[in-house]
Design a protein around this motif. Structure first.
Motif, mmCIF file in Angstrom:
data_model
loop_
_atom_site.group_PDB
_atom_site.id
_atom_site.type_symbol
_atom_site.label_atom_id
_atom_site.label_comp_id
_atom_site.label_asym_id
_atom_site.label_seq_id
_atom_site.Cartn_x
_atom_site.Cartn_y
_atom_site.Cartn_z
ATOM 1 N N ALA A 349 -0.943 5.992 -3.641
ATOM 2 C CA ALA A 349 -1.576 4.692 -3.734
ATOM 3 C C ALA A 349 -0.612 3.460 -3.503
ATOM 4 N N ASP A 350 -1.190 2.290 -3.126
ATOM 5 C CA ASP A 350 -0.454 1.292 -3.039
ATOM 6 C C ASP A 350 -0.574 0.718 -4.911
ATOM 7 N N LYS A 357 -4.027 4.723 -0.405
ATOM 8 C CA LYS A 357 -3.434 4.549 1.051
ATOM 9 C C LYS A 357 -4.182 5.111 2.026
ATOM 10 N N GLY A 358 -4.083 4.563 3.337
ATOM 11 C CA GLY A 358 -4.964 5.042 4.330
ATOM 12 C C GLY A 358 -5.969 4.100 5.021
ATOM 13 N N THR A 362 -10.923 5.202 2.269
ATOM 14 C CA THR A 362 -10.156 6.303 1.677
ATOM 15 C C THR A 362 -10.424 6.376 0.122
#
Length: 575
Positions: A349-350, A357-358, A362
């Motif tokens: 994850a951010d 993420k993605g 997502t």
């Protein structure tokens, strides 16, 4: 049947290498993620196993009754597991856990809404459905009515609900495989479409039932392990889990530039309602769609005709409610686990923003990423395969209900006036299955970028507005007539679709119109369209003084005796 067995045997034998080749097909292109070979291996094993079941089921599918209802020989316990398998769709497994991760406590509105529809079915519907029906819910709704108009309405309602539900499942499958297996989106959708058609074409309800039972067992085992491992991280204390989740959300809000007071408030907000649905009318409308939609979903209602009698129908609802309730409790734990384990993992994850993420879509991977965190790559592969199997099983059940609406309601009853032979009806059903499969693949590819959560809730809203009022009133109200049921049903169907299209969720979010330009201010139309459906059924029934209406009211007593006692319900459709 020998040729079918050979086809299925060949497909089963080649499933693994074909999938492996497909998985590597786009290796030269930029991949969303490294191909997960463990997931592909487990998925291929599941496909090969279920194709073998389909081969076995094909030998038992000789008549229309076998194709639609498995010959009516499925036990209450088996049917309960299959209903749970049918009901625990991608929206439940992936969607609710993602909603809990994003909104905390508010994500529970899905769980509660999906679950509280079951007492309605248990106490009002299950026994009467089994006693009055043969293959589809139109058998029940139209028991004492003129067949042509009521079947035309029932088939329309079924096909619209199935279409929206199918699109959502196909898009979900495509996104899942695109992210997990490294496949192109369109390839994933085509694979799901082909497998779905094979299960339904050759195995009918028997194969679909066993695919759903196996999938339900795998999914329940998987989420049990996930919830156990999440709680184990916090000494099996839900309080510690929730405290950690609040801490994580507070930190994310702080990183987003909020003051300490604002960040603390944002963190605590996940433990109370109000962040997901802002006003009371939207909350009531959304809840009504989920609750009454369950009692109008054609692929769920169809399952009550697979058991031998009303007692087994009640038993199957009891088992289904038990498994589904257990599942939703665990999904809530997994959703909070996603906050504490995934959103704090810099690889997944951010962390500063609190997003996976993605890119877009997502967030639906929350549950699968929790599996990777608590069980490593092997369990990650297992849950990925189960998530895909979840979509496959639901899609097969939906296709079967759509096929039965066309072949049984339209072809056999309306076009052939009840004189179609079993073989011809079966042929029409299989042609419809192929057509629905192709349509599902095309729409799945076309709707790649759309929000699948709204499509699922729209399917529930349509089912609650069109199918449920007609089913409820025709079975429980003696003054209901053909004219009232058909006009009221169509009013519910048209209003639910129209109001959704002009709501902010579609008019602004999907069609890209300016903010504030939506003609209907609420995201879910259910509160209004269900009311329109019920009022329409009541009003046009009361105003109907035709000779037919008088006969229909007079025949209510006979319908009631059969619905309550099951006399004459040995398999005849009762006309």
């Amino acid at each position: 049947m020998t040729r079918i067995q050979k086809i299925l045997s060949a497909l089963a034998l080649f499933a693994l290498p074909v999938l492996a080749i497909a998985a590597g097909a786009d290796m030269g292109q930029v991949e969303k993620q490294d191909t997960n070979w463990v997931a592909i291996g487990m998925f291929a094993a599941f496909v090969a196993g279920t194709l073998y079941i389909t081969k076995w089921a094909a030998t038992k599918t000789k008549s229309a009754a076998d194709f639609y209802t498995g010959g009516g020989g499925i036990t209450g316990f088996q049917n309960g597991l299959a209903i749970a398998g049918d009901y625990m769709s991608a929206a439940s497994f992936l969607g609710i856990s993602a909603a809990v991760m994003a909104n905390g406590y508010d994500g529970l509105i899905y769980s509660i809404g999906f679950l509280v529809g079951w007492p309605v079915i248990t106490f009002l519907m299950a026994e009467r459905l089994r006693n009055l029906g043969k293959f589809t819910f139109a058998d029940v709704a139209g028991y004492r009515f003129q067949q042509t108009p009521i079947r035309a309405f029932a088939a329309s309602g079924t096909l619209v609900v199935v279409a929206f539900y199918l699109i959502a499942q196909m898009v979900g499958a495509g996104q899942l495989i695109k992210l997990l297996f490294g496949l192109e989106y369109w390839m994933a959708v085509v694979i799901v479409g082909c497998l779905m058609m094979i299960y339904v074409l050759f195995g009918g309800m028997t194969a679909t039932t066993w695919v759903q039972i196996i999938k339900a067992c795998l999914l329940l085992a998987g989420v049990t392990f996930m919830a156990f491992m999440v709680l184990a991280q916090y000494g099996f204390s839900p309080e510690a889990l929730f405290a950690k989740a609040v801490e994580v959300k507070t930190a994310i809000a702080g990183n987003a530039g909020k003051t300490p007071e604002e960040a603390a408030k944002a963190g605590l907000s996940i433990m109370g309602p109000g962040g997901f649905i802002k006003d009371p009318i939207s909350a009531i409308s959304f809840g009504m769609a989920l609750m009454f939609g369950t009692a109008g979903l054609p692929h769920i209602l169809m399952r009550f005709f697979t058991v031998p009698d009303a007692k087994e129908a009640r038993k199957s609802v009891l088992w289904a409610t038990t498994w589904i309730g257990y599942f939703y409790i665990l999904i809530f734990i997994i959703g909070f686990g996603a906050i504490t384990l995934v959103l704090t993992n810099p690889d997944m994850a951010d962390v500063a923003k609190g997003v996976i993420k993605g890119g877009a879509g997502t967030a639906n991977m929350a549950a699968v990423l929790v599996a990777k965190t608590v069980g490593g790559n092997v369990f990650y592969g297992f849950i990925s395969a189960v998530a895909f199997a979840t979509i496959l099983a639901v899609v097969a059940g939906l296709t079967l209900s759509g096929a039965s609406a066309v072949s049984h309601d339209l072809y056999a009853t309306v076009i052939k006036k009840g004189n179609a032979d079993s073989a011809a009806e079966l042929k029409v059903s299989r042609l419809t299955t192929l057509t629905l499969g192709v349509i599902a693949v095309v729409l799945g590819i076309a709707f790649e970028k759309q929000n699948i959560a709204f499509m699922v809730s729209l399917a529930f809203a349509i089912a609650a507005s069109a199918n449920f009022p007609v089913l409820f009133m025709s079975v429980l109200w003696k003054n209901c007539t053909t004219k009232g049921a058909v006009i009221g049903g169509f009013l519910g169907l048209v209003s639910s679709v129209a109001l959704t299209v002009v709501s902010p969720s579609v008019w602004e979010a999907v069609l890209g119109n300016p903010k504030g330009s939506a003609l209907f201010p609420y995201s879910s139309p259910a509160l209004f369209s269900i009311t329109i459906g019920f009022v329409g059924v009541w009003l046009f029934s009361v105003l109907d003084n035709s000779e037919n209406a008088k006969k229909e009211r007079a025949s209510f007593a006979a319908q009631q005796v059969r619905s309550e006692t099951g006399l004459g319900a040995s398999g005849a459709s009762g006309h």
